[in-house]
Write an enzyme that holds these catalytic residues in place. Sequence first.
Site, mmCIF file in Angstrom:
data_model
loop_
_atom_site.group_PDB
_atom_site.id
_atom_site.type_symbol
_atom_site.label_atom_id
_atom_site.label_comp_id
_atom_site.label_asym_id
_atom_site.label_seq_id
_atom_site.Cartn_x
_atom_site.Cartn_y
_atom_site.Cartn_z
ATOM 1 N N HIS A 84 -55.335 55.129 -8.141
ATOM 2 C CA HIS A 84 -55.922 54.649 -6.885
ATOM 3 C C HIS A 84 -56.412 55.824 -6.046
ATOM 4 O O HIS A 84 -55.864 56.932 -6.106
ATOM 5 C CB HIS A 84 -54.954 53.762 -6.100
ATOM 6 C CG HIS A 84 -53.741 54.448 -5.542
ATOM 7 N ND1 HIS A 84 -53.730 55.012 -4.285
ATOM 8 C CD2 HIS A 84 -52.493 54.652 -6.043
ATOM 9 C CE1 HIS A 84 -52.527 55.514 -4.030
ATOM 10 N NE2 HIS A 84 -51.763 55.318 -5.084
ATOM 11 N N ASP A 86 -57.258 55.393 -2.528
ATOM 12 C CA ASP A 86 -56.923 55.257 -1.113
ATOM 13 C C ASP A 86 -55.617 55.991 -0.812
ATOM 14 O O ASP A 86 -54.799 56.235 -1.716
ATOM 15 C CB ASP A 86 -56.810 53.782 -0.729
ATOM 16 C CG ASP A 86 -55.731 53.052 -1.520
ATOM 17 O OD1 ASP A 86 -55.707 53.188 -2.760
ATOM 18 O OD2 ASP A 86 -54.910 52.336 -0.907
ATOM 19 N N ASP A 115 -50.307 61.488 -4.597
ATOM 20 C CA ASP A 115 -50.346 60.028 -4.499
ATOM 21 C C ASP A 115 -51.725 59.574 -3.998
ATOM 22 O O ASP A 115 -51.906 59.290 -2.838
ATOM 23 C CB ASP A 115 -49.256 59.547 -3.545
ATOM 24 C CG ASP A 115 -49.187 58.031 -3.428
ATOM 25 O OD1 ASP A 115 -49.648 57.342 -4.354
ATOM 26 O OD2 ASP A 115 -48.680 57.538 -2.403
ATOM 27 N N GLU A 149 -54.617 50.255 -3.044
ATOM 28 C CA GLU A 149 -53.274 50.133 -3.572
ATOM 29 C C GLU A 149 -52.226 50.218 -2.473
ATOM 30 O O GLU A 149 -51.170 49.570 -2.547
ATOM 31 C CB GLU A 149 -53.047 51.236 -4.613
ATOM 32 C CG GLU A 149 -51.783 51.065 -5.465
ATOM 33 C CD GLU A 149 -50.569 51.777 -4.885
ATOM 34 O OE1 GLU A 149 -49.477 51.620 -5.440
ATOM 35 O OE2 GLU A 149 -50.711 52.485 -3.851
ATOM 36 N N GLU A 150 -52.518 50.976 -1.423
ATOM 37 C CA GLU A 150 -51.546 51.185 -0.349
ATOM 38 C C GLU A 150 -51.480 50.029 0.640
ATOM 39 O O GLU A 150 -50.605 50.009 1.501
ATOM 40 C CB GLU A 150 -51.877 52.472 0.413
ATOM 41 C CG GLU A 150 -51.863 53.741 -0.439
ATOM 42 C CD GLU A 150 -50.468 54.169 -0.852
ATOM 43 O OE1 GLU A 150 -49.499 53.429 -0.569
ATOM 44 O OE2 GLU A 150 -50.347 55.228 -1.465
ATOM 45 N N ASP A 173 -48.537 57.271 -11.240
ATOM 46 C CA ASP A 173 -48.367 57.111 -9.797
ATOM 47 C C ASP A 173 -46.898 56.984 -9.413
ATOM 48 O O ASP A 173 -46.558 56.286 -8.472
ATOM 49 C CB ASP A 173 -49.152 55.875 -9.333
ATOM 50 C CG ASP A 173 -49.268 55.785 -7.823
ATOM 51 O OD1 ASP A 173 -49.138 56.826 -7.145
ATOM 52 O OD2 ASP A 173 -49.495 54.670 -7.310
#
Length: 469
Positions: A84, A86, A115, A149-150, A173
């Site tokens: 991801h 974001d 991350d 994703e967050e 991740d």
Amino acid sequence: MELIETKIDEMKDDIIKSTQELIRIKSVEEEAKPGMPFGEGVNKALEYVLELSGKLGFETKNVDGYAGHAQYGEGNEIVGVLVHLDVVPEGKGWTYPPYGGEIHDGRIYGRGAIDNKGPAIAALYALKALKEAGIETKRRIRIIFGTDEESGWEGIKYYFKKEETPLCGFSPDAEYPIINSEKGIIIFKMRKEFNAESEKGITIDYIKGGTRANVVPDYCEAGLIADDSSRDGIETGFRAFVEKTGYKMELMPEGQNGFIIKSYGISAHGSLPEKGKNAICQLIMFLNTLNTIKGDASDFISFLAENIGMEFYGQSLGVGLRDEISGKLILNVGVIDFDKKQGTVEINIRYPIKYTCDDVMNRIRERTSEAGIEVIDISDNPPLYVSEDNFLVQKLKKVYEEVTGRKAELISIGGGTYARAIKNAVAFGPLFPGKPELAHEKDENIEIDDLILNAKIYAKALYELACNI
């Protein structure tokens, strides 16, 4: 495989440069715009990686701004690497610029370094190494770039409505060796409306704190209005509370009858609340000591203090659940927003794999309904579990042990990764055993040596899953 590792070593400078450039894009979700469902920053990051993928020689596709992929190889089936782009908001207290991508002491600093931007670039160059080595695949390989994703997973959900689902895959991740179990994730809000009539004593003007449900808040602030009989009690109570608890807090007079209270915590990932200090909960615990706060707001504060307090595992809220595979339920109070009319608290729960969302929420509703508190906006991301004898797990165990020389044990986490978006997928790296978890924290960084080693592990994993079958 020596040739592949040599190729990665030759690309080291490019891997570092690309990671820095991606970190410099502030890809925090913002208001949607045409063709940019998660805002300009996230869209810019997606466009960057797709353009880079094209330059590296891969087929690329942008799926309506929701996600995209880079593809290499031939075959009817697909091996997916789910990453991801974001990031969570940067927070405060950074030593180096959070979107600078600066290198210090062999580490690349910035929000998303580990991350998940660094690992995304490592996976992309791992694929490049396979291509440069001229290795033919029996399955196609796709690096799939997610975008929210967050904050909700709408991007990856949209992607898989439009695109093929991989046979298997992994998400870089989390941590090594192999994450074959991830707790379920619930995000929800508690809300209570307040009686608008003023009360004697102390009135809460506002409380605001936190940025996301899945981040331990490092700052929270409250505004209080006190009558003459209550002012001294606030100041005396505050000094006693701070002396007793050691919490980092400030009390500042505001105007003739007001006070501002500032609570300072330490940010951490919402799945690891014990690694941080929750600024919201600290403030709630203090406010609950002020017995001259009256009315519905006071009742809500008392509920939060008595049923959550500074706990991590939900025991006082009646959800202290656990199982032998994934361990204890984890709870994080991530966001608070009070005004004179209502109060809302956003909570993130990670629940053990043998339970369901209903198991958890039914217990919580028993408590909140008695207190006149609504439970709203519930989202559930069910648990993930892949057995040890699964072919994917066996392949990845082989890879990890051959590259690192360490035993590949299976572990469970409270974090949630894109691995749960498809069947036959696990989280695999990028954090090596014994290294500090810096995701969602200030001064997030990735060691350059670890970044390159990750690329080598991912290259070998892709070879095993897509070529050596």
